[in-house]
Design a protein around this motif. Structure first.
Motif, PDB file in Angstrom:
ATOM      1  N   VAL A 101     -27.283  85.924 -95.622  1.00 45.47           N
ATOM      2  CA  VAL A 101     -28.534  85.267 -95.232  1.00 45.47           C
ATOM      3  C   VAL A 101     -29.604  86.339 -95.137  1.00 45.47           C
ATOM      4  CG1 VAL A 101     -29.748  83.907 -93.476  1.00 45.47           C
ATOM      5  CG2 VAL A 101     -27.318  83.512 -93.888  1.00 45.47           C
ATOM      6  N   ARG A 102     -30.757  86.025 -95.716  1.00 44.00           N
ATOM      7  CA  ARG A 102     -31.862  86.973 -95.642  1.00 44.00           C
ATOM      8  C   ARG A 102     -33.090  86.232 -95.147  1.00 44.00           C
ATOM      9  NH1 ARG A 102     -32.454  88.332-100.975  1.00 44.00           N
ATOM     10  NH2 ARG A 102     -34.307  87.051-101.099  1.00 44.00           N
ATOM     11  N   TYR A 103     -33.816  86.837 -94.231  1.00 41.93           N
ATOM     12  CA  TYR A 103     -35.064  86.238 -93.757  1.00 41.93           C
ATOM     13  C   TYR A 103     -36.220  86.948 -94.431  1.00 41.93           C
ATOM     14  CZ  TYR A 103     -32.504  83.803 -90.125  1.00 41.93           C
ATOM     15  OH  TYR A 103     -31.655  82.978 -89.465  1.00 41.93           O
ATOM     16  N   GLY A 104     -36.983  86.225 -95.211  1.00 39.48           N
ATOM     17  CA  GLY A 104     -38.142  86.805 -95.884  1.00 39.48           C
ATOM     18  C   GLY A 104     -37.746  88.018 -96.701  1.00 39.48           C
ATOM     19  N   THR A 105     -38.448  89.122 -96.491  1.00 43.45           N
ATOM     20  CA  THR A 105     -38.163  90.313 -97.275  1.00 43.45           C
ATOM     21  C   THR A 105     -37.356  91.334 -96.479  1.00 43.45           C
ATOM     22  OG1 THR A 105     -40.306  91.124 -96.580  1.00 43.45           O
ATOM     23  CG2 THR A 105     -40.201  90.105 -98.749  1.00 43.45           C
ATOM     24  N   ALA A 106     -36.981  90.960 -95.246  1.00 43.87           N
ATOM     25  CA  ALA A 106     -36.197  91.873 -94.413  1.00 43.87           C
ATOM     26  C   ALA A 106     -34.811  92.061 -95.018  1.00 43.87           C
ATOM     27  CB  ALA A 106     -36.080  91.307 -93.011  1.00 43.87           C
ATOM     28  N   PRO A 107     -34.119  93.137 -94.662  1.00 48.43           N
ATOM     29  CA  PRO A 107     -32.746  93.295 -95.155  1.00 48.43           C
ATOM     30  C   PRO A 107     -31.861  92.150 -94.670  1.00 48.43           C
ATOM     31  CG  PRO A 107     -33.344  95.021 -93.565  1.00 48.43           C
ATOM     32  CD  PRO A 107     -34.583  94.268 -93.881  1.00 48.43           C
ATOM     33  N   ASP A 108     -30.794  91.885 -95.386  1.00 51.09           N
ATOM     34  CA  ASP A 108     -29.918  90.761 -95.068  1.00 51.09           C
ATOM     35  C   ASP A 108     -29.492  90.802 -93.603  1.00 51.09           C
ATOM     36  OD1 ASP A 108     -30.188  90.233 -97.647  1.00 51.09           O
ATOM     37  OD2 ASP A 108     -28.062  90.370 -98.192  1.00 51.09           O
ATOM     38  N   SER A 109     -29.638  89.688 -92.888  1.00 51.64           N
ATOM     39  CA  SER A 109     -29.199  89.682 -91.497  1.00 51.64           C
ATOM     40  C   SER A 109     -27.759  89.188 -91.397  1.00 51.64           C
ATOM     41  CB  SER A 109     -30.137  88.851 -90.630  1.00 51.64           C
ATOM     42  OG  SER A 109     -30.239  87.555 -91.138  1.00 51.64           O
ATOM     43  N   VAL A 110     -27.255  88.571 -92.435  1.00 45.96           N
ATOM     44  CA  VAL A 110     -25.820  88.284 -92.514  1.00 45.96           C
ATOM     45  C   VAL A 110     -25.363  88.789 -93.875  1.00 45.96           C
ATOM     46  CG1 VAL A 110     -24.077  86.481 -92.616  1.00 45.96           C
ATOM     47  CG2 VAL A 110     -25.984  86.263 -91.025  1.00 45.96           C
ATOM     48  N   ARG A 111     -24.303  89.597 -93.880  1.00 45.85           N
ATOM     49  CA  ARG A 111     -23.910  90.245 -95.136  1.00 45.85           C
ATOM     50  C   ARG A 111     -22.440  90.037 -95.432  1.00 45.85           C
ATOM     51  NH1 ARG A 111     -27.038  94.163 -92.991  1.00 45.85           N
ATOM     52  NH2 ARG A 111     -25.221  95.094 -92.042  1.00 45.85           N
ATOM     53  N   ALA A 112     -22.173  89.582 -96.642  1.00 50.59           N
ATOM     54  CA  ALA A 112     -20.823  89.559 -97.203  1.00 50.59           C
ATOM     55  C   ALA A 112     -19.789  88.997 -96.227  1.00 50.59           C
ATOM     56  CB  ALA A 112     -20.405  90.966 -97.645  1.00 50.59           C
ATOM     57  N   VAL A 113     -20.117  87.858 -95.634  1.00 47.05           N
ATOM     58  CA  VAL A 113     -19.204  87.276 -94.652  1.00 47.05           C
ATOM     59  C   VAL A 113     -18.168  86.402 -95.341  1.00 47.05           C
ATOM     60  CG1 VAL A 113     -19.091  85.508 -92.849  1.00 47.05           C
ATOM     61  CG2 VAL A 113     -20.702  87.410 -92.643  1.00 47.05           C
ATOM     62  N   ASP A 114     -16.908  86.634 -95.035  1.00 49.63           N
ATOM     63  CA  ASP A 114     -15.829  85.757 -95.486  1.00 49.63           C
ATOM     64  C   ASP A 114     -15.295  85.042 -94.261  1.00 49.63           C
ATOM     65  OD1 ASP A 114     -16.209  86.886 -97.921  1.00 49.63           O
ATOM     66  OD2 ASP A 114     -14.455  88.205 -97.816  1.00 49.63           O
ATOM     67  N   LEU A 115     -15.292  83.732 -94.288  1.00 52.88           N
ATOM     68  CA  LEU A 115     -14.873  82.993 -93.103  1.00 52.88           C
ATOM     69  C   LEU A 115     -14.270  81.663 -93.539  1.00 52.88           C
ATOM     70  CD1 LEU A 115     -15.166  83.438 -89.994  1.00 52.88           C
ATOM     71  CD2 LEU A 115     -17.179  81.991 -90.104  1.00 52.88           C
ATOM     72  N   THR A 116     -13.133  81.324 -92.955  1.00 49.44           N
ATOM     73  CA  THR A 116     -12.527  80.036 -93.256  1.00 49.44           C
ATOM     74  C   THR A 116     -12.154  79.353 -91.946  1.00 49.44           C
ATOM     75  OG1 THR A 116     -11.592  80.938 -95.266  1.00 49.44           O
ATOM     76  CG2 THR A 116     -10.681  78.856 -94.499  1.00 49.44           C
ATOM     77  N   VAL A 117     -12.495  78.099 -91.823  1.00 53.79           N
ATOM     78  CA  VAL A 117     -12.050  77.310 -90.673  1.00 53.79           C
ATOM     79  C   VAL A 117     -11.296  76.120 -91.225  1.00 53.79           C
ATOM     80  CG1 VAL A 117     -12.740  76.012 -88.633  1.00 53.79           C
ATOM     81  CG2 VAL A 117     -14.070  78.007 -89.336  1.00 53.79           C
ATOM     82  N   ARG A 118     -10.048  75.916 -90.719  1.00 52.37           N
ATOM     83  CA  ARG A 118      -9.274  74.775 -91.185  1.00 52.37           C
ATOM     84  C   ARG A 118      -9.272  73.679 -90.143  1.00 52.37           C
ATOM     85  NH1 ARG A 118      -6.356  76.369 -95.484  1.00 52.37           N
ATOM     86  NH2 ARG A 118      -6.438  78.611 -95.852  1.00 52.37           N
ATOM     87  N   ALA A 119      -9.022  72.480 -90.577  1.00 54.20           N
ATOM     88  CA  ALA A 119      -8.943  71.371 -89.632  1.00 54.20           C
ATOM     89  C   ALA A 119      -7.852  71.674 -88.614  1.00 54.20           C
ATOM     90  CB  ALA A 119      -8.645  70.073 -90.366  1.00 54.20           C
ATOM     91  N   GLY A 120      -8.091  71.397 -87.354  1.00 49.58           N
ATOM     92  CA  GLY A 120      -7.073  71.580 -86.331  1.00 49.58           C
ATOM     93  C   GLY A 120      -6.928  72.991 -85.822  1.00 49.58           C
ATOM     94  N   GLU A 121      -7.896  73.850 -86.092  1.00 51.02           N
ATOM     95  CA  GLU A 121      -7.809  75.183 -85.508  1.00 51.02           C
ATOM     96  C   GLU A 121      -9.164  75.588 -84.927  1.00 51.02           C
ATOM     97  OE1 GLU A 121      -7.051  78.421 -88.109  1.00 51.02           O
ATOM     98  OE2 GLU A 121      -8.794  78.050 -89.361  1.00 51.02           O
ATOM     99  N   ILE A 122      -9.092  76.503 -83.978  1.00 52.84           N
ATOM    100  CA  ILE A 122     -10.321  77.045 -83.409  1.00 52.84           C
ATOM    101  C   ILE A 122     -10.460  78.479 -83.884  1.00 52.84           C
ATOM    102  CG2 ILE A 122     -11.551  77.641 -81.288  1.00 52.84           C
ATOM    103  CD1 ILE A 122     -10.091  75.424 -79.866  1.00 52.84           C
ATOM    104  N   VAL A 123     -11.559  78.751 -84.565  1.00 53.27           N
ATOM    105  CA  VAL A 123     -11.830  80.107 -84.991  1.00 53.27           C
ATOM    106  C   VAL A 123     -12.935  80.661 -84.103  1.00 53.27           C
ATOM    107  CG1 VAL A 123     -12.656  81.568 -86.860  1.00 53.27           C
ATOM    108  CG2 VAL A 123     -11.131  79.659 -87.354  1.00 53.27           C
ATOM    109  N   GLY A 124     -12.639  81.768 -83.452  1.00 55.31           N
ATOM    110  CA  GLY A 124     -13.639  82.376 -82.578  1.00 55.31           C
ATOM    111  C   GLY A 124     -14.473  83.379 -83.349  1.00 55.31           C
TER     112      GLY A 124
END
Lengths: 342, 616
Positions: free
Chosen positions: B31-54
């Motif tokens: 995620v990048r806001y305007g021309t600022a450097p990316d505020s979220v970078r290269a995130v890998d995340l998986t949430v499956r049904a029936g689990e809590i991911v913190g």
């Protein structure tokens, strides 16, 4: 004087502690009773102010009645007859005593009872004030809401421009412009000259349209600004985000959760505007030749007509008190947190 | 350093039975806001049904951006790019407005931090939930009403018929969060995003809501992305964890792996910063007669029978009731209690920002309850306060040096002398004195709090009252500020009254601790004694409710106690805690217990104090 005397609820402290109830009256009744009592106290203070104020002004009714070429003896006799040389406290108490019996006195200028003078003019003024308020709400509130919805876009810029123009233009200039435009566009429309409602209802309504527009359009500018600011604040609230997050469109969220929560400040402003109109419509009353309270107040001031001026000041105070109460009651309807609903 | 263990096959097999299909899948998500450097970078995340991911992270780490992106509700200037970004099988990167609106509520929903703000204040909660039920399930009339009541029942709201007709402000904080949960679940989503759902709640209520999250996971079979800065919350609730820092995920995996055997330095640092109950390593060594509880010498503060009540529309609210205490010179007195327990009102009276309705306040043997003029000014110099939000307590338009001159000027110190003192205290709290000419917004939250502390000590006070001074700070910063407070206390020979809802923080800094409930002192003891053998049942409930940062401490069988409805007895004749107390007997409801001494320095207001051995 802000209308929401109840203020925002302190739910934290209420939820927190041990809550005991001291008064058994239903909250609404107690609330209204408290408000009425406070209003009476304000009127009492206002009566002193009104009485003192008119006597602080240079000149007195005796001078006006006797005329510019009278001699000192005539003026002294008149003053004696009118009771003007008695002690001020005695004069005040006499006036107050008569007031409490519903006797507002007689105009020294034309000998008519003050109550009758007011009765003749108040309906005109109230009609004008109400009509102008309706006009201002009709354009100001939707324009403000849409401007907030489309913040930064063309409509927003146009609405803000119109609001700025409305605030910057003096009311009478606007009124004169309207009369000119109307007489050119619809020559048959009664642009000037007022017809009382009791004489001819249809003509009365026709003759109210232009002055109501002249007063209401600029006033709507204030409402537009308040509505826009208030809506933009609501858009930043979490509950609007919640509505969006549960699948509402922006329009749905605005209609269901936005308008009502944004309307609080607008109601306050509109209510006080309406009260203000009763006292301040003198300019428009002059432009459109409407016999109203504004004219009566100014004329009586110039004629040193003490009892009429005093009654007018009290009346204006009463209008403010009533409007404040109405505004607070509307707040009770809009916001369940006000007034300690259980 | 990127650890791609988010859905490492080895992990997945372990409890594949319970896990369903992925409801959130993102790979190389930015995620990048305007021309600022990316505020979220290269995130890998998986949430499956029936689990809590913190998702753990400090403020500004980008964790909320991830959640808002899943809803498609990022601000317009935000730009999202990803290799894969799917919510319940829909590619969000390609979805248009219409598809997003359809998705929200029916596939993915969110629970926000502040339930009071998240619910429309002028609409009955039943109607708000009903609106979502109608939108996504097309139910009308009676069927809709029944669906609403069913939802409220499933999130364990007692008396759903009654509660549905109430407005948000009439509910307690815990009930409001339950209602917000019902609202989120109303469209039968498969992915639930919970952004700091318990941060604004009291610790006992927090425990209830965390239990509810696990219940919701099992009963509704949803996948939950639980975002929190609180490692204890994640440790007690999540199945898998991802640790986020500066927009990147630095570590992820099963909760026990990450929290017990962290591989990244950042996670280790984070875990090390968490103040843990039962550890008192941070305390200074006891220093002879001068330090610690010096109750034998003349106490600095003596408070006697202090009460404060407010009149709110015909009702009398007792914020503080009959509180008596002594604070020794050089002592740190911790005050603990949930919101509304009266601890902040007490603090305000101690510094005379508020006048008590009854009772006596003494400092150095002199009554200061009625001081005026010069003497009051001298008192104000001797007693300073530090507030929770440093950003709010520093005037944003004034340079730091100007703000700091004020308390000094009140004591007649001006000009170069003041400047020297300002430089001195700034250096003492670890803020470079050269930066004193800057405006508050140029500093980080932790630095602002350091400046607030420096301002409080600049005029050499005797006492500093600290009202939740670390609650708005990230854990790592909180640890530093706590260390700083202790250092300053010793260097300046200060007395602290330290108010907090966070028991671990209070334990880390206090000599003695006072526990308040509903405006009363229920227990007061030396810190060690209180935490080792709490005697009041409320203290015990508080201690048990603190989520431990060790996932092994998880109470697997959630013996659900009835949720705290926030209804307090209107005019309790008996013990204020009786309604929630596991040990309450008829005597407790009839007769209010007095604060009585159990052992030296340990007093409790309870008819049946808990065993001194700490057994149940």
């Amino acid at each position: 004087m802000h209308a929401t005397g109840l203020g925002p609820p302190s739910h934290r402290s209420v939820a927190a502690g041990l809550v005991g109830r001291a008064i058994a009256l239903p909250p609404l009744t107690a609330f209204i009773a408290r408000r009425v009592l406070r209003g009476l106290a304000v009127l009492f203070v206002l009566s002193i102010v009104a009485f003192g104020l008119v006597r602080l002004l240079p000149g007195n009714p005796a001078d006006v009645l006797a005329g510019p070429y009278s001699d000192a003896a005539t003026r002294a006799r008149l003053a004696q007859d009118l009771g003007l040389n008695r002690p001020l406290t005695e004069q005040y108490l006499m006036w107050l005593g008569r007031l409490l019996h519903g006797d507002f006195g007689v105009s020294v200028y034309n000998g008519l009872p003050v109550l009758q003078l007011i009765k003749e003019r108040l309906p005109n003024t109230l009609e004008l004030a109400l009509a102008a308020t309706v006009v201002s709400i009709l354009w100001g509130v939707p324009a403000g809401a849409i401007a907030a919805l489309r913040q930064g876009r063309t409509f927003d810029r146009m609405a803000r421009g119109a609001a700025f123009l409305g605030l910057a233009t003096p009311v009478f200039v606007f009124g004169v412009c309207l009369v000119l435009v109307a007489s050119i566009a619809v020559p048959s429309w009664p642009s000037v000259g007022f017809v009382p409602f009791s004489d001819h209802p249809v003509r009365n309504l026709q003759s109210t349209v232009l002055p109501a527009l002249a007063l209401g359009l600029p006033l709507g500018a204030t409402l537009c600004r308040f509505m826009r600011t208030s809506m933009i604040e609501v858009y930043e609230q979490d509950y609007l985000r919640t509505a969006l997050a549960t699948g509402a469109t922006r329009l749905q969220a605005t209609l269901r959760h936005g308008l009502r929560n944004a309307s609080g400040p607008v109601v306050t402003v509109a209510g006080l505007q309406l009260a203000g109109l009763v006292g301040n419509s003198i300019l428009i009353e002059n432009v459109f030749a409407i016999p109203g309270i504004g004219q009566l107040t100014v004329n009586s001031l110039m004629q040193k007509d003490y009892s009429v001026t005093q009654a007018c000041i009290l009346l204006l105070g009463l209008v403010y008190i009533v409007m404040n109460l109405v505004v607070d009651l509307i707040h009770l309807l809009i916001d369940p947190r006000v007034g300690g609903s259980r | 350093m990127k650890v791609a263990a988010a859905d490492d096959p080895g992990q997945t097999q372990k409890d594949d039975a319970r896990r369903g299909e992925a409801v959130l899948r993102c790979r190389d998500f930015n995620v990048r806001y305007g021309t600022a450097p990316d505020s979220v970078r290269a995130v890998d995340l998986t949430v499956r049904a029936g689990e809590i991911v913190g998702l753990i992270g400090e403020s500004g780490s980008g964790k909320t951006s991830v959640a808002m992106a899943c809803l498609g509700l990022l601000p317009k200037q935000a730009h999202v790019s990803a290799e894969t970004f799917e919510v319940c099988g829909t590619d969000l990167a390609a979805a248009d407005d219409k598809a997003l609106t359809r998705l929200r509520g029916s596939e993915v929903a969110m629970v926000f931090q502040d339930a009071m703000g998240a619910l429309d204040p002028s609409m009955r909660v039943g109607r708000q939930i009903g609106e979502v039920v109608a939108r996504h399930r097309g139910l009308k009339g009676k069927a809709r009403q029944n669906a609403v009541l069913e939802l409220l029942r499933r999130v364990r709201v007692p008396e759903p018929e009654h509660r549905a007709r109430q407005y948000p402000h009439q509910l307690s904080g815990g009930l409001r969060q339950r209602v917000a949960m019902a609202l989120a679940l109303a469209g039968e989503p498969r992915l639930l995003l919970a952004d700091e759902p318990t941060t604004a709640l009291d610790v006992t209520v927090q425990a209830e809501i965390l239990r509810l999250l696990r219940t919701v996971r099992d009963e509704f079979g949803v996948g939950i992305l639980l975002i929190s800065h609180d490692i204890g919350v994640i440790a007690q609730t999540a199945d898998r964890v991802a640790v986020m820092r500066d927009g990147e995920i630095v570590e992820s995996g099963a909760v026990e792996d990450v929290l017990l055997r962290p591989t990244s330095d950042y996670t280790r640092m984070l875990l090390g910063s968490v103040p843990k109950l039962g550890e008192r390593a941070r305390r200074r060594p006891a220093e002879g007669a001068g330090g610690g509880t010096d109750l034998d010498g003349a106490p600095l503060f003596v408070v006697d029978g202090l009460s404060r009540s407010f009149r709110a529309r015909g009702r009398v609210v007792h914020a503080v009731r009959d509180v008596s205490l002594r604070v020794g010179r050089g002592e740190v007195l911790g005050v603990v209690g949930e919101s509304g327990s009266g601890k902040s009102t007490l603090a305000k009276m101690l510094v005379r920002l508020d006048q008590p309705s009854a009772g006596r306040l003494e400092m150095n043997g002199a009554d200061y309850g009625r001081l005026r003029g010069k003497r009051l000014k001298a008192f104000r110099r001797a007693v300073q306060m530090v507030f929770q939000h440093p950003a709010g307590s520093l005037n944003p338009k004034l340079r730091v040096v100007t703000s700091m001159r004020e308390p000094l000027a009140a004591g007649g110190v001006t000009g170069g002398e003041a400047r020297r003192r300002i430089d001195e205290v700034l250096a003492e709290v670890g803020v470079p004195p050269e930066t004193a000419g800057r405006l508050p917004h140029e500093f980080s939250g932790g630095q602002k709090q350091r400046i607030a502390i420096a301002r409080a000590i600049a005029a050499r006070p005797q006492v500093v009252v600290l009202d939740e001074p670390t609650s708005a700070l990230d854990v790592s910063v909180q640890a530093q500020v706590l260390d700083l407070l202790l250092k300053v206390q010793q260097a300046e020979e200060l007395t602290y009254v330290f108010i907090s809802h966070d028991l671990a923080v209070v334990q880390a800094i206090s000599d003695r601790v006072m526990v308040m409930y509903a405006g009363r002192v229920v227990e007061i003891a030396e810190a060690e004694a209180l935490f080792a053998s709490p005697a009041h049942w409320y203290t015990r409930a508080l201690l048990e409710a603190v989520p431990s940062p060790d996932p092994r401490d998880r109470p697997e069988s959630g013996a659900a106690s009835p949720p705290d409805t926030g209804d307090r007895p209107e005019e309790a004749r008996g013990c204020v805690f009786a309604a929630r107390c596991p040990r309450a007997e008829s005597r407790c409801r009839a007769e209010a217990p007095e604060l009585s001494t159990l052992s030296a320095g340990h007093a409790v207001a309870c008819h049946f104090p808990a065993d001194r051995e700490g057994s149940k």
